[in-house]
Design an enzyme around this catalytic site. Structure first.
Site, PDB file in Angstrom:
ATOM      1  N   HIS A 105       0.872  -1.180   0.000  1.00 36.79           N
ATOM      2  CA  HIS A 105       0.000   0.000   0.000  1.00 36.79           C
ATOM      3  C   HIS A 105       0.913   1.235   0.000  1.00 36.79           C
ATOM      4  O   HIS A 105       2.008   1.184   0.563  1.00 36.79           O
ATOM      5  CB  HIS A 105      -0.839  -0.057   1.285  1.00 36.79           C
ATOM      6  CG  HIS A 105      -1.924   0.965   1.397  1.00 36.79           C
ATOM      7  ND1 HIS A 105      -1.675   2.284   1.709  1.00 36.79           N
ATOM      8  CD2 HIS A 105      -3.260   0.853   1.267  1.00 36.79           C
ATOM      9  CE1 HIS A 105      -2.832   2.940   1.761  1.00 36.79           C
ATOM     10  NE2 HIS A 105      -3.799   2.095   1.494  1.00 36.79           N
ATOM     11  N   ASP A 181       2.936  -4.509   8.057  1.00 39.02           N
ATOM     12  CA  ASP A 181       1.735  -3.718   7.832  1.00 39.02           C
ATOM     13  C   ASP A 181       0.554  -4.683   7.983  1.00 39.02           C
ATOM     14  O   ASP A 181       0.294  -5.492   7.097  1.00 39.02           O
ATOM     15  CB  ASP A 181       1.785  -3.086   6.437  1.00 39.02           C
ATOM     16  CG  ASP A 181       0.477  -2.385   6.078  1.00 39.02           C
ATOM     17  OD1 ASP A 181      -0.492  -2.493   6.852  1.00 39.02           O
ATOM     18  OD2 ASP A 181       0.430  -1.732   5.005  1.00 39.02           O
ATOM     19  N   GLN A 184      -4.505  -5.023   6.738  1.00 40.03           N
ATOM     20  CA  GLN A 184      -5.445  -5.904   6.045  1.00 40.03           C
ATOM     21  C   GLN A 184      -5.468  -7.318   6.632  1.00 40.03           C
ATOM     22  O   GLN A 184      -6.321  -8.114   6.269  1.00 40.03           O
ATOM     23  CB  GLN A 184      -5.068  -5.945   4.548  1.00 40.03           C
ATOM     24  CG  GLN A 184      -6.224  -6.116   3.600  1.00 40.03           C
ATOM     25  CD  GLN A 184      -7.301  -5.065   3.773  1.00 40.03           C
ATOM     26  OE1 GLN A 184      -8.410  -5.372   4.203  1.00 40.03           O
ATOM     27  NE2 GLN A 184      -7.000  -3.822   3.463  1.00 40.03           N
ATOM     28  N   LYS A 207     -10.835  -0.460  10.070  1.00 42.77           N
ATOM     29  CA  LYS A 207     -11.004  -1.663   9.240  1.00 42.77           C
ATOM     30  C   LYS A 207     -11.363  -2.869  10.101  1.00 42.77           C
ATOM     31  O   LYS A 207     -11.510  -3.976   9.607  1.00 42.77           O
ATOM     32  CB  LYS A 207      -9.716  -1.941   8.454  1.00 42.77           C
ATOM     33  CG  LYS A 207      -9.439  -0.887   7.398  1.00 42.77           C
ATOM     34  CD  LYS A 207      -8.199  -1.186   6.587  1.00 42.77           C
ATOM     35  CE  LYS A 207      -8.020  -0.090   5.531  1.00 42.77           C
ATOM     36  NZ  LYS A 207      -6.777  -0.262   4.754  1.00 42.77           N
ATOM     37  N   CYS A 353      -4.651   2.332  -3.836  1.00 39.12           N
ATOM     38  CA  CYS A 353      -3.467   2.871  -3.154  1.00 39.12           C
ATOM     39  C   CYS A 353      -2.273   1.925  -3.258  1.00 39.12           C
ATOM     40  O   CYS A 353      -1.497   1.787  -2.297  1.00 39.12           O
ATOM     41  CB  CYS A 353      -3.752   3.182  -1.688  1.00 39.12           C
ATOM     42  SG  CYS A 353      -4.962   4.455  -1.449  1.00 39.12           S
TER      43      CYS A 353
HETATM   44  C1  LIG Z   1      -5.849   0.494   4.493  1.00 40.28           C
HETATM   45  C2  LIG Z   1      -4.438   0.090   4.426  1.00 40.28           C
HETATM   46  C3  LIG Z   1      -3.420   0.949   4.840  1.00 40.28           C
HETATM   47  C4  LIG Z   1      -3.682   2.369   5.290  1.00 40.28           C
HETATM   48  O1  LIG Z   1      -4.560   2.430   6.354  1.00 40.28           O
HETATM   49  P1  LIG Z   1      -5.196   3.828   6.806  1.00 40.28           P
HETATM   50  O2  LIG Z   1      -6.264   3.418   7.758  1.00 40.28           O
HETATM   51  O3  LIG Z   1      -5.733   4.480   5.560  1.00 40.28           O
HETATM   52  O4  LIG Z   1      -4.127   4.627   7.428  1.00 40.28           O
HETATM   53  C5  LIG Z   1      -2.128   0.484   4.799  1.00 40.28           C
HETATM   54  N1  LIG Z   1      -1.841  -0.750   4.388  1.00 40.28           N
HETATM   55  C6  LIG Z   1      -2.792  -1.612   3.987  1.00 40.28           C
HETATM   56  C7  LIG Z   1      -2.409  -2.986   3.572  1.00 40.28           C
HETATM   57  C8  LIG Z   1      -4.121  -1.219   3.988  1.00 40.28           C
HETATM   58  O5  LIG Z   1      -5.075  -2.073   3.580  1.00 40.28           O
END
Ligand SMILES: *Cc1c(COP(=O)(O)O)cnc(C)c1O
Length: 395
Positions: A105, A181, A184, A207, A353
Site C-alpha cells: 500500500h 503492515d 489488512q 477496518k 493505493c
Molecule cells: C488500508 C491500508 C493501509 C492504510 O490504512 P489507513 O487506515 O488508511 O491509514 C495500509 N496498508 C494496507 C495494507 C491497507 O489495507
C-alpha cells in the site's frame, strides 16, 4: 441503495460499525467526556482508566507482551510514518538500505521513500512472481547496510497472505528488524505478536469494526526504548525546560497531544465484538466466502481473477474482459463498479493505493470485492447476479 438491499463488499477500505461500537461512542461522550492523564477530577480519572484499559485490550487481542508496546496513532498510515521518521532518525544513515515489496500500500512505500531521500538511503523492492510475492531472492537482497524490512501481511489488492513468518525468520537471521503492515490482516486472521515475533506492527481500527481516526503502532519494548519521539507536545514529556526537555516513559513518549480517548474506548468494544465471534471462526467464515466468491466468479468466462486459488483473507480482485469487434477488451474497472453500484453492490475499483502493483499487473486498476464478518453467501450470490447483468450491459 437505489431502492435495493445494500450489499457492502468494500470492507478492505473500511468496515461498517456494529451497534455496540456506535453505542460506546455516544455513551463515552455523554457520560465521561474529559481530557485524560491530567485531571484531578473524577471524570478525568474515569476517562484515563477507559483509555488505559483499551490499551490493555489491544495488547491482549494481539498477544503483545505488555501494554507499553501499544502506541495509539491516527491509523496505519500515521503509524508507518511515525516509525519511518523515528527509526530513520535513530538508525538510518547515508548508504543504508530499507526493503519493502512490490505489492505494498502507498502508506508502506511513501514514508520509506521520504526517509530514503532525507537520509540518502536506498529503497529496495521484493519482486513478484506471477501474482504472488517472490521471496526466493530476499536473502541475497539483505546486506550489512539493510536497516529494516517492512511488508504487508495481507495484500489489500490481491487478498493474498504473504509468507511473513519466513520473511521475519530471514530478517532476524541477518539481524534486521521487521515491520508488518497489518492493516489488512488484523481484521481477518488471528494474530499473536509474540509468536509472529515481528519487531513492529501497524493496523487501523476503522477496518476492524472500530472508529476511524485511530490506529496502533506496536513495537517491541527494546526497540521503542531506542527510538526518539516523532512528535513533540503535551503528554509525551516528563519535564520541559528551555534548556532541554526530558521525555515520558513508554508508550506516552510517542503520543503527543490529547489522544483519541473516545476512539480507543470504542475500539476496545469492537475488539470485544470480534473476540465474541472468535478470530478463528471469523477467518474460517471469510475464507469460505472468499473461496465461494472465486468459484462463482470463475464460472464467468469474461472474468479474470487475480492470484486465483491462492489462500486469501477476505479480498478478491478481478477484471472483466468483454467481447468487442476487436476481440476481448478490458472493461475499465470504474465502469464495472458503477454498474454494480446501481444494483446496490458496493465494491472498490481503481489502484487501491497500490500503484506499483497495478503497474506490475499492467492494468488500469481492478475491481475488488472484500468481505467482513457480517457478509454471507446471499451477498456473494447477489453480487454475482449483479455482475452478470453488468457484463450483459457491457458486451
Ligand atoms: C488500508 C491500508 C493501509 C492504510 O490504512 P489507513 O487506515 O488508511 O491509514 C495500509 N496498508 C494496507 C495494507 C491497507 O489495507
Amino acid at each position: 441503495m437505489y431502492g435495493k438491499r445494500l450489499v457492502y463488499l468494500d470492507n478492505a477500505a473500511t468496515s461498517q460499525k456494529p451497534q455496540v461500537v456506535l453505542d460506546a461512542i455516544v455513551e463515552a461522550y455523554t457520560h465521561w467526556n474529559a481530557n485524560i492523564h491530567r485531571g484531578v477530577h473524577h471524570l478525568s480519572q474515569v476517562a484515563t482508566e477507559h483509555h488505559e484499559l483499551a490499551r490493555q485490550a489491544v495488547a491482549d487481542f494481539f498477544h503483545a507482551r505488555s501494554a507499553k508496546e501499544i502506541v495509539f496513532t491516527k491509523g496505519t498510515t500515521d503509524a508507518l510514518n511515525m516509525l519511518a521518521f523515528s527509526f530513520g532518525e535513530a538508525f538510518v544513515n547515508e548508504g543504508d538500505e530499507i526493503i519493502v515489496s512490490t505489492l505494498e500500500h502507498h502508506s508502506n512505500i511513501v514514508p520509506w521513500q521520504m526517509l530514503c531521500s532525507r537520509k540518502k538511503a536506498t529503497l529496495k523492492v521484493i519482486p513478484m512472481q506471477g501474482e504472488v510475492l517472490d521471496i526466493s531472492g530476499l536473502e541475497q537482497m539483505i546486506t550489512p547496510r539493510t536497516r529494516l524490512i517492512s511488508v504487508a501481511q495481507v495484500s489489500n489488492v490481491l487478498g493474498i497472505i504473504n509468507p511473513v513468518e519466513e520473511i521475519i525468520r530471514l530478517a532476524h537471521a541477518h539481524g534486521v528488524p521487521i515491520c508488518i503492515d497489518g492493516a489488512q490482516s488484523a481484521p481477518h486472521i488471528p494474530i499473536d505478536l509474540q509468536t509472529l515475533n515481528c519487531d513492529f506492527f501497524a493496523c487501523s481500527a476503522h477496518k476492524m469494526y472500530g472508529p476511524t481516526g485511530l490506529g496502533v503502532l506496536y513495537g517491541k519494548e527494546t526497540w521503542l526504548n531506542q527510538l526518539p519521539p516523532a512528535e513533540g507536545g503535551g503528554e509525551m514529556i516528563e519535564h520541559v525546560r528551555f534548556e532541554g526537555t526530558t521525555y515520558n516513559v513508554l508508550p506516552y513518549k510517542f503520543e503527543a497531544g490529547t489522544p483519541n480517548f473516545i476512539g480507543s474506548y470504542a475500539f476496545a468494544v469492537a475488539l470485544q465484538y470480534m473476540q465474541a465471534k472468535g478470530m478463528p471462526a471469523i477467518m474460517e467464515h471469510e475464507m469460505h466466502l472468499t473461496r465461494y466468491c472465486e468459484e462463482q466468479l470463475s464460472r464467468l468466462p469474461e472474468v479474470k481473477i487475480y492470484a486465483a486459488g491462492e489462500p486469501k483473507a477476505g479480498v478478491v480482485s478481478f477484471n472483466v474482459y468483454a467481447d468487442s469487434r476487436e476481440g476481448k477488451r478490458l472493461v475499465h474497472p470504474f465502469d464495472v463498479g458503477t454498474l454494480l453500484d446501481r444494483q446496490g453492490v458496493a465494491v472498490r475499483t481503481g489502484h487501491h493505493c497500490a500503484e506499483p502493483l497495478i503497474d506490475y499487473l499492467q492494468v488500469p486498476g481492478t475491481v475488488r470485492a472484500s468481505f467482513g464478518l457480517y457478509n454471507d453467501k446471499k451477498d456473494v450470490d447477489d453480487f454475482i447476479h449483479a455482475l452478470q447483468r453488468a457484463i450483459m450491459m457491457l458486451s
